[in-house]
Scaffold this active site. Structure first.
Site, short mmCIF file in Angstrom:
data_model
loop_
_atom_site.label_atom_id
_atom_site.label_comp_id
_atom_site.label_asym_id
_atom_site.label_seq_id
_atom_site.Cartn_x
_atom_site.Cartn_y
_atom_site.Cartn_z
N GLU A 215 0.13 12.81 16.03
CA GLU A 215 -1.24 12.36 16.23
C GLU A 215 -1.74 12.88 17.57
OE1 GLU A 215 -3.80 8.19 15.87
OE2 GLU A 215 -1.62 8.15 16.11
N ASP B 34 5.17 8.92 14.93
CA ASP B 34 4.25 8.00 15.60
C ASP B 34 4.84 7.68 16.97
OD1 ASP B 34 1.96 6.04 15.60
OD2 ASP B 34 3.63 4.64 15.85
N CYS C 113 -2.71 1.69 4.21
CA CYS C 113 -1.45 1.40 3.52
C CYS C 113 -0.86 2.70 3.02
CB CYS C 113 -1.69 0.44 2.36
SG CYS C 113 -0.24 0.17 1.33
N ASP D 210 4.70 0.80 12.91
CA ASP D 210 4.95 2.16 13.38
C ASP D 210 5.44 3.07 12.25
OD1 ASP D 210 4.25 1.33 15.92
OD2 ASP D 210 6.31 0.82 16.47
N CYS E 90 -0.16 -5.38 2.95
CA CYS E 90 -1.38 -4.76 2.42
C CYS E 90 -2.14 -5.78 1.58
CB CYS E 90 -1.02 -3.54 1.59
SG CYS E 90 -2.45 -2.76 0.80
N CYS F 243 -0.64 2.56 -1.16
CA CYS F 243 -1.80 2.68 -2.06
C CYS F 243 -3.02 3.31 -1.38
CB CYS F 243 -2.17 1.30 -2.61
SG CYS F 243 -2.77 0.13 -1.36
N CYS G 287 -2.17 -4.05 -2.43
CA CYS G 287 -0.96 -3.97 -3.26
C CYS G 287 0.13 -4.93 -2.81
CB CYS G 287 -0.41 -2.54 -3.25
SG CYS G 287 0.20 -1.97 -1.64
#
Length: 417
Positions: free
Chosen positions: A275, A191, A327, A356, A346, A330, A349
């Site tokens: 990305e 990232d 997340c 990052d 999250c 999950c 969960c």
């Protein structure tokens, strides 16, 4: 695959004058050929063929009083300038027709003697490497080269570049076979950012060096000094080179740092996932200076080229993928978050995430899924799919070059430092 190896040149005063003469002649030939093609288009005639242009702007022009000085330089750089013009037109037509991907390419433009960067290219007929390590250029002589490393094979062409700071470089093109590194099990997602340059999915963090911001004080002082000089004066020309040297130092430091970082990542991991950032869009906003200083596009390009050379894989995740909203534990999508939110929990969960690091793990998962589901993907994880590097040589008609098989140090008569 074709690779470039660049070295510093240290020509004498006479050789600098000869190079300046050759730069000028190549520029005139290019402009004459471009003018001839524009006149043909204006008159509704077909474009002149390359052979006819070469005969018109070089062979016949040498016999005229107006262009007799073209005979004082080697013919090889003049021919290569025409080939570059052919390539520029081909890129334009391919861009218009949709054959060429990426940004639109415009028509070739006339070159100016005031351009801060000058270049010319010699093929095998126009240069040779002497046994004493000097580079012999046709009608220029033996030029001293600073060999920082040995060439892995005999070069097929060399481009002489004069940059805005007044430095001369020789950029050799060599044809080598990819050397695949031993396979490893590690795969990472990366990232990219501005606060920290990169966060890897394994928890590693690469700090942002901010080379431009660090040197900004000196750059501003040099720019103020330049603004006080009278236009057209010799002092202004000297100060302009001083400013160019300051910017070149920043660019060289950044490039060296990027090479070291990308080489380390490629050596330690079998697959890297990034990305697809909209760098052009981000560079038009309020963070433009920081985005340009980061050099994300160069980072990605170096990773792709080194992956192709060393048998690694680089995967690109689509920019619409919500890596910062999901997340990584999950898979619950928790919605958009402002940039100042660096940690979040999250809602499904309850896992606590670093923004990052969570994005890097999501990029890794998405890249692995795309790679395994792609047509022709590996049957099991960990099998490398080398990504073909982008072409590093544009405008040179290399043809089918024979393999030299020379990979030992000192190839081409270059002394091993």
């Amino acid at each position: 695959m074709h690779l470039r190896y660049s070295y510093r040149l240290y020509p004498t005063a006479g050789q600098r004058a000869a190079l300046a003469r050759t730069f000028g002649c190549a520029r005139v030939v290019d402009n004459d050929a471009l003018a001839a093609r524009k006149e043909a288009r204006k008159g509704g005639l077909p474009y002149p063929k390359s052979t006819d242009l070469q005969k018109q702007v070089i062979t016949v022009a040498k016999k005229t009083p107006e262009r007799a000085w073209l005979a004082s330089v080697g013919v090889d750089p003049l021919i290569q300038s025409l080939r570059d013009l052919d390539t520029a037109y081909r890129n334009f037509f391919d861009s218009v027709s949709g054959k060429r991907a990426g940004r639109p390419v415009g028509l070739p433009r006339f070159k100016s003697r005031k351009d801060s960067r000058q270049s010319l290219r010699f093929t095998r007929n126009g240069f040779r490497i002497r046994s004493n390590g000097k580079l012999n250029l046709a009608k220029i002589g033996d030029v001293r080269v600073k060999w920082s490393r040995a060439l892995p094979a005999d070069p097929s062409s060399v481009t002489i570049v004069l940059d805005p700071s007044g430095r001369y470089h020789a950029s050799f093109v060599v044809d080598v076979e990819p050397v695949h590194l031993p396979e490893v099990d590690a795969e990472v997602g990366i990232d990219l950012g501005l606060t920290t340059y990169a966060v890897l999915s394994d928890g590693s963090v690469i700090d942002n060096p901010r080379f431009l911001r660090t040197a900004e004080k000196k750059l501003k002082a040099a720019q103020r000094e330049l603004s006080r000089k009278a236009k057209g004066s010799k002092n202004r020309a000297k100060t302009r080179r001083k400013v160019a040297r300051a910017h070149a130092k920043v660019a060289d430091t950044r490039k060296d740092w990027l090479h070291k970082q990308t080489t380390g990542i490629i050596r330690e991991t079998q697959a890297v996932y990034l990305e697809d950032l909209n760098v052009r869009g981000l560079a038009r906003g309020r963070l433009a200076k920081s985005v340009h200083d980061a050099g994300w596009s160069t980072f990605r390009r170096l990773l792709e080229e080194k992956a192709a050379q060393y048998g690694r894989h680089v995967g690109i995740v689509h920019r619409a993928y919500p890596s910062s909203q999901l997340c990584s534990e999950c898979g619950h999508r928790d919605g958009t978050k402002p940039l100042h939110v660096r940690e979040w929990a999250c809602g499904a969960c309850g896992a606590l995430h670093d923004r990052d690091l969570n994005a890097a793990r999501n990029i890794l998962a998405a890249g692995q899924a795309d790679r395994l589901n792609a047509p022709g993907g590996p049957a099991s994880p960990g099998v490398a799919i080398p990504r073909q590097a982008r072409p590093v040589e544009r405008g040179t008609h290399l043809g089918d070059l024979p393999r030299t098989g020379v990979r030992a140090a000192g190839a081409g008569g270059i002394p091993v430092p």
